[in-house]
Design an enzyme around this catalytic site. Sequence first.
Site, short mmCIF file in Angstrom:
data_model
loop_
_atom_site.label_atom_id
_atom_site.label_comp_id
_atom_site.label_asym_id
_atom_site.label_seq_id
_atom_site.Cartn_x
_atom_site.Cartn_y
_atom_site.Cartn_z
N ASP A 64 16.03 20.64 22.49
CA ASP A 64 15.03 21.67 22.78
C ASP A 64 14.95 22.69 21.66
O ASP A 64 13.88 23.20 21.36
CB ASP A 64 15.31 22.35 24.13
CG ASP A 64 14.01 22.88 24.72
OD1 ASP A 64 13.11 22.06 24.99
OD2 ASP A 64 13.87 24.10 24.88
N GLU A 116 14.45 34.01 23.64
CA GLU A 116 14.81 32.61 23.75
C GLU A 116 15.74 32.19 22.61
O GLU A 116 16.74 31.50 22.85
CB GLU A 116 13.54 31.75 23.77
CG GLU A 116 13.80 30.34 24.28
CD GLU A 116 12.62 29.74 25.05
OE1 GLU A 116 11.80 30.52 25.59
OE2 GLU A 116 12.53 28.52 25.09
N GLU A 165 4.34 25.17 29.45
CA GLU A 165 4.96 26.36 30.02
C GLU A 165 4.89 26.35 31.55
O GLU A 165 5.84 26.69 32.24
CB GLU A 165 4.24 27.60 29.48
CG GLU A 165 4.32 27.76 27.98
CD GLU A 165 5.74 27.95 27.47
OE1 GLU A 165 6.51 26.97 27.48
OE2 GLU A 165 6.11 29.07 27.07
N GLU A 200 7.07 15.51 28.79
CA GLU A 200 8.07 16.40 29.38
C GLU A 200 9.03 15.62 30.29
O GLU A 200 10.23 15.84 30.28
CB GLU A 200 7.40 17.51 30.20
CG GLU A 200 6.71 18.58 29.36
CD GLU A 200 7.69 19.48 28.61
OE1 GLU A 200 8.91 19.38 28.81
OE2 GLU A 200 7.21 20.29 27.78
C1 LIG Z 1 10.33 20.50 25.84
C2 LIG Z 1 10.02 21.87 26.34
N1 LIG Z 1 8.88 22.10 26.98
C3 LIG Z 1 8.59 23.33 27.44
C4 LIG Z 1 9.47 24.37 27.27
C5 LIG Z 1 9.15 25.73 27.84
O1 LIG Z 1 8.97 26.66 26.89
C6 LIG Z 1 10.65 24.10 26.58
N2 LIG Z 1 11.57 25.06 26.36
N3 LIG Z 1 10.90 22.85 26.14
#
Ligand SMILES: Cc1ncc(CO)c(N)n1
Length: 233
Positions: free
Chosen positions: A67, A103, A156, A222
Amino acid sequence: MVNHVPEAPASKSGDWAFLGAESGSVADRLYLSAAEEWNRAINSRFVNELLDDTLPDNVLVSYLIQDFKFFNQGIMDHAIALAPREETKEMLRKQSKFFADEEAPYFTDFLKVYHVTDEQYEHAPQTPANKEYCDYLAEVVNGTWEELITALCCMEWLYLAWAKRTVDAGVVQQVPAHKGWVDLHEGELFRAWTGRLIALVNEYASVDGPEAEVFRRIVHLERRFFEDAYDLA
Ligand SMILES: Cc1ncc(CO)c(N)n1
């Protein structure tokens, strides 16, 4: 199990009316068009285990390395460049700063607490889903504003949707890294941000346009992104 978080129920029209995706709105219709895979993504094994505090550390580490690589891609800069109105650019700039302030430190602290070295981070190969997702976003950022805002909104919103499960169930994670990841994606600020993206989708996107395919493709990526965390852990 004491702190079990139930799965999210099947999507229904109007589920997200409170954030501006009223029944029949463009956002609501896109949401329904991807309902089946959306539900599988937000109820994926990864999310279930994270919310129940049963996720193995190595899976969390593998997921967050992916991520962080994903996050470093500059999609917000492209959105700011493509936004048609100055006020929208300003809104996106503020959010981008928020990501940098909130973040990014989560990731850096996490890597330290879980003893992930710079080397381990650098050398971790991208999972197939992450690679495909990044390649796809590289295409999307060179496309239209309508497609880009749909992609951003979808990613999101889907994150808010899985995190909302635990808020709905009144469960607070006991593992700080789990709670921290939930807190970044559920709460007043993240809801407001998602609501602003939903409003932009309602304004600019069309259910019969190429945006519909973008929405479904992001949901698909996702779901696979979560699954891949187990393969390379
Ligand atoms: C893969 C992915 N999609 C969405 C988000 C949300 O911001 C994230 N952190 N990572």
